[in-house]
Design an enzyme around this catalytic site. Sequence first.
Site: not given
Ligand code: C5P
Length: 241
Positions: A31, A58, A60, A63, A123, A219
């Site tokens: 991603k 990603d 998002k 606009d 989330t 992460r």
């Molecule tokens: O590090 P972590 O596991 O929290 O990463 C989650 C990834 O998913 C990040 O790149 C974040 O931008 C993306 N994301 C998210 N929640 C969403 C959409 C995308 O955490 N609703």
Amino acid sequence: MAQLVVALDFQTQAEAVAMAAKVQGVAPWMKVGLELFVAEGPGIVRELKALGFKVFVDLKFLDIPNTVRGAVRSCVKSGADMLNIHACGGVDMARVAVAARDEAAAEMALAAKPLLFAVTVLTSMMDPSLPVLNGREPAAVVLELAKASRAAGLDGVVCSGQEAARIKAECGPDFLCLTPGIRIPDPSATTSAQGDDQRRVMTPEAAVAAGSDYLVVGRPITRAVDPAQSARDILRRMAQA
Ligand code: C5P
């Protein structure tokens, strides 16, 4: 079978490609999010594709419909296998995004159209007093946005694992759920706090059991001592579901 997507949240192509190389052969999807795309542009998508990965871009989009139309076209032309818009942009914006994806895929004569998802409620959001929730629980808002996204022709939504089962029940098994906020409980932790920005979290096995089709993990893999081992552990948990 649910698939694993590794979030390459880095500021340079070199760091992103180095991490991708560590999980090559384990995770097929990478991603590229705002941090990396703003720093490096669409070249990073082409680089990851050249290495054999499928790429979720990603960004998002949210606009006016005409601007989203152009952004979706550019995103498809960059080589994205998956992309997303914000569901709260409304039905007109979502329909225009679907049409733009279809047009660009046809112009490129792609065998498969890139998957187009709508972000429902991030989330990291939990508190009903947030303006986007307006006093309602996240699950209710997510479901409403999922139904509207399905009606607009999207392939699926970005949601937490906590909402996936209800979305599958109400929108149908073919409407895809893509789930970030995946966390592995730390058995040595003395509290249940996650200690980061994610709030509506789930384990990989619970998210897959709830019906999530794609798990987005950043992460827990990219900050692990051994990212490949962490990715394998997550895949093993996903297979248990
Ligand atoms: O590090 P972590 O596991 O929290 O990463 C989650 C990834 O998913 C990040 O790149 C974040 O931008 C993306 N994301 C998210 N929640 C969403 C959409 C995308 O955490 N609703």
